[in-house]
Design a protein around this motif. Structure first.
Motif, PDB file in Angstrom:
ATOM      1  N   SER A  97       0.843  -1.200   0.000  1.00  0.00           N
ATOM      2  CA  SER A  97       0.000   0.000   0.000  1.00  0.00           C
ATOM      3  C   SER A  97       0.876   1.247   0.000  1.00  0.00           C
ATOM      4  O   SER A  97       2.047   1.195   0.411  1.00  0.00           O
ATOM      5  CB  SER A  97      -0.878   0.004   1.255  1.00  0.00           C
ATOM      6  N   VAL A 144       0.244   1.292   7.901  1.00  0.00           N
ATOM      7  CA  VAL A 144      -0.681   1.102   9.015  1.00  0.00           C
ATOM      8  C   VAL A 144       0.123   1.198  10.306  1.00  0.00           C
ATOM      9  O   VAL A 144       1.293   0.817  10.359  1.00  0.00           O
ATOM     10  CB  VAL A 144      -1.429  -0.248   8.929  1.00  0.00           C
ATOM     11  N   ASP A 157      -4.289   3.869   9.940  1.00  0.00           N
ATOM     12  CA  ASP A 157      -3.048   4.174   9.212  1.00  0.00           C
ATOM     13  C   ASP A 157      -2.359   5.392   9.817  1.00  0.00           C
ATOM     14  O   ASP A 157      -2.802   5.946  10.823  1.00  0.00           O
ATOM     15  CB  ASP A 157      -3.311   4.294   7.701  1.00  0.00           C
ATOM     16  N   THR A 205      -6.549   7.412   9.793  1.00  0.00           N
ATOM     17  CA  THR A 205      -7.750   6.920   9.104  1.00  0.00           C
ATOM     18  C   THR A 205      -8.043   5.499   9.565  1.00  0.00           C
ATOM     19  O   THR A 205      -7.137   4.662   9.659  1.00  0.00           O
ATOM     20  CB  THR A 205      -7.537   6.944   7.571  1.00  0.00           C
ATOM     21  N   TYR A 223     -10.018   1.772   9.310  1.00  0.00           N
ATOM     22  CA  TYR A 223     -10.588   0.790   8.379  1.00  0.00           C
ATOM     23  C   TYR A 223     -11.156  -0.366   9.181  1.00  0.00           C
ATOM     24  O   TYR A 223     -10.561  -0.784  10.174  1.00  0.00           O
ATOM     25  CB  TYR A 223      -9.514   0.232   7.442  1.00  0.00           C
ATOM     26  N   ASP A 268     -11.682  -4.224   9.207  1.00  0.00           N
ATOM     27  CA  ASP A 268     -11.025  -5.321   8.489  1.00  0.00           C
ATOM     28  C   ASP A 268     -11.989  -6.500   8.289  1.00  0.00           C
ATOM     29  O   ASP A 268     -12.292  -7.237   9.219  1.00  0.00           O
ATOM     30  CB  ASP A 268      -9.783  -5.771   9.272  1.00  0.00           C
ATOM     31  N   ARG A 327     -10.406  -3.544  -4.474  1.00  0.00           N
ATOM     32  CA  ARG A 327      -9.446  -2.425  -4.546  1.00  0.00           C
ATOM     33  C   ARG A 327     -10.028  -1.125  -3.994  1.00  0.00           C
ATOM     34  O   ARG A 327      -9.344  -0.373  -3.308  1.00  0.00           O
ATOM     35  CB  ARG A 327      -9.038  -2.203  -6.006  1.00  0.00           C
ATOM     36  N   MET A 375     -11.194   0.268   0.381  1.00  0.00           N
ATOM     37  CA  MET A 375     -10.524   1.092   1.397  1.00  0.00           C
ATOM     38  C   MET A 375     -11.075   2.512   1.416  1.00  0.00           C
ATOM     39  O   MET A 375     -11.138   3.143   2.462  1.00  0.00           O
ATOM     40  CB  MET A 375      -9.013   1.085   1.195  1.00  0.00           C
ATOM     41  N   ARG A 376     -11.500   2.998   0.248  1.00  0.00           N
ATOM     42  CA  ARG A 376     -12.089   4.347   0.202  1.00  0.00           C
ATOM     43  C   ARG A 376     -13.384   4.407   0.998  1.00  0.00           C
ATOM     44  O   ARG A 376     -13.853   5.472   1.356  1.00  0.00           O
ATOM     45  CB  ARG A 376     -12.388   4.743  -1.253  1.00  0.00           C
ATOM     46  N   GLY A 411     -13.715   2.632   3.820  1.00  0.00           N
ATOM     47  CA  GLY A 411     -13.408   2.232   5.196  1.00  0.00           C
ATOM     48  C   GLY A 411     -13.397   0.730   5.416  1.00  0.00           C
ATOM     49  O   GLY A 411     -13.548   0.271   6.550  1.00  0.00           O
ATOM     50  N   ILE A 419     -11.433  -3.131   4.571  1.00  0.00           N
ATOM     51  CA  ILE A 419     -10.350  -3.917   3.977  1.00  0.00           C
ATOM     52  C   ILE A 419     -10.991  -5.208   3.485  1.00  0.00           C
ATOM     53  O   ILE A 419     -11.594  -5.948   4.262  1.00  0.00           O
ATOM     54  CB  ILE A 419      -9.244  -4.206   5.003  1.00  0.00           C
TER      55      ILE A 419
END
Ligand code: PLP
Length: 422
Positions: free
Chosen positions: A15, A19, A29, A33, A35, A37, A372, A375-376, A378, A380
């Motif tokens: 990436s 993280v 990260d 931000t 995420y 999972d 892909r 992640m935008r 939030g 994984i």
């Protein structure tokens, strides 16, 4: 001084952001931000990021002893062996913890089967993934991973898997009579040396698209193996340690294999630990024929003990079943709104949903695109690697709460709305 981009130095894609820390189902990260999972790290964080009980057990052991020769008794490994026997199916009474991960656990299981039967060949399923050592690359049911390596372990035979949604034999589940087990006989007769030692299966395929075998499949496979004195190995590297809402998926399917291999979730929050669980008959492989320096590591065993003490609680396993059902229910609702979701399937928190085009063909590009862009939103996420590769996996840490499960589904809904309606 110019700082060299780490991506120019490592051998693999990574990436662009780093993280920094994780807590429960959340990963953060360097910019803070957050995420959620959906895949529990590498499907291994059964108790999520930095579970306090796992961290405390490791810290305690860190001050005492990190490593000792595995020929010397020690408290964490003794405790691990006892616990694993307690939580495994009744006939599995012996533990081999001196393996370094899932691949070497599977190799050890195969060596045990070869040693006990005097035969060599290994039968596995299409789309299966059993690891990436040379031997497990040969055994796994995926030609693309084998192709670059010309000198593989020769005695492997892959047979069609119970992928009812796209059945190899073009049958329907209600009327097939489990042809995918019956026909293994033909493969043995015509495509093998006829000297099979073992069948190795993932009870639910991990990388192959979350394929859940139909009712009766394992009973029939068990009978098939018994009639031919073939060892039945369950690779529970992904399905074990509570993932299906039972300690092992064998329990969910109501069968006792001869061997179970376990790894990933056993480490709770990411400790490197694995083991082979076997019955008395198969425990004859000489101890020094399958031992690894970093197997039975004391720190990792301490983590595994803390993990097993939590996961084995009936209310914990009931929570996994209930949360899994809740997520599957919400996915089924999403499938009604988005025709690209053509199948939702899973057991406990081992869930996958399949993406297809309007004509029903697998939509691999869409699965990859969603993984892909997740992640935008939030999340994984990962798509299945093998076979059609059109399945998105939902395998969060088992400690996910109902509110967090709803958050996961809300974010997924946002992702699908943004990308499918675009
Ligand atoms: C079902 C299954 N078996 C075996 C392995 C190999 O485990 P390891 O990577 O620890 O060698 C994996 C890894 O993804 C897996 O998913």
């Amino acid at each position: 001084m110019d700082v060299i981009d780490i991506r120019d130095l490592v051998y693999y894609p990574v990436s662009d952001r780093k993280v920094m820390r994780g807590e429960g189902v959340h990963l953060y990260d360097e910019d803070g931000t957050e995420y959620l999972d959906c895949v529990a790290g590498t499907f291994n964080l059964s108790l999520g990021y930095s579970h306090p009980a796992v961290v405390a057990a490791m810290k305690h052991q860190l001050d005492l002893l990190v490593h000792a020769s595995s020929s010397l008794q020690n408290e964490p490994v003794n405790g691990l062996v006892r616990r694993l026997v307690e939580v495994s199916p009744e006939s599995l009474t012996k533990v081999h913890p001196k393996v370094s991960g899932g691949s070497t656990a599977n190799e050890g299981a195969i060596k045990m089967a070869q040693h006990a039967t005097g035969r060599s060949e290994v039968i596995s399923l299409f789309r299966s993934h059993h690891g990436q050592t040379m031997m497990m690359t040969s055994v796994s049911g995926n030609a693309a991973r084998r192709a670059p390596h010309p000198s593989l372990f020769p005695g492997t035979l892959q047979v069609p898997d119970p992928y009812c949604f796209r059945c190899f034999y073009g049958q329907r589940r209600e009327s097939c009579g489990l042809m995918c087990v019956d026909r293994i006989e033909d493969f043995l007769d015509h495509a093998s040396t006829g000297r099979a030692a073992a069948v190795i299966v993932e009870p639910i395929s991990g990388s192959g698209g979350n394929i859940v075998p139909p009712d009766g499949y394992f009973q029939k496979l068990r009978a098939f193996c018994d009639e031919r004195d073939i060892v039945l190995i369950f690779d529970e590297v992904q399905t074990g340690i509570g993932r299906t809402g039972r300690m092992f998926a064998a329990e969910h399917f109501g069968v006792e294999p001869d061997i179970i291999t376990t790894a990933k979730g056993l480490g709770g929050s990411g400790a490197q630990i694995a083991a082979i669980l076997t019955n008395e008959r198969l425990a004859g492989l000489p101890a020094d024929e399958h031992v690894f320096t970093y197997g039975a590591n004391l720190l990792a065993a301490a983590a595994a003990n803390a993990t097993l003490d939590i996961v084995r609680q009936p209310e914990f396993l009931a929570h996994v079943r209930a949360t899994g059902e809740h997520i599957r229910g919400r996915l089924a609702e999403l499938a009604k709104r988005h025709r690209a979701i053509v199948d939702v399937r899973g057991v406990g928190l081992m869930i996958g949903f399949e993406l297809g085009r309007p004509d029903g063909t697998p939509d691999v590009e869409l699965a990859r695109h969603l993984a892909r862009t997740a992640m935008r939103h939030g999340l994984i996420m990962r798509s299945s690697r093998y076979g059609h590769g059109n399945v998105l996996k939902i395998r969060p840490p088992l400690i996910i709460t109902t509110d967090e499960a709803d958050l996961l589904c809300d974010r997924l809904e946002g992702l699908l709305r943004a990308e499918l309606n675009a």
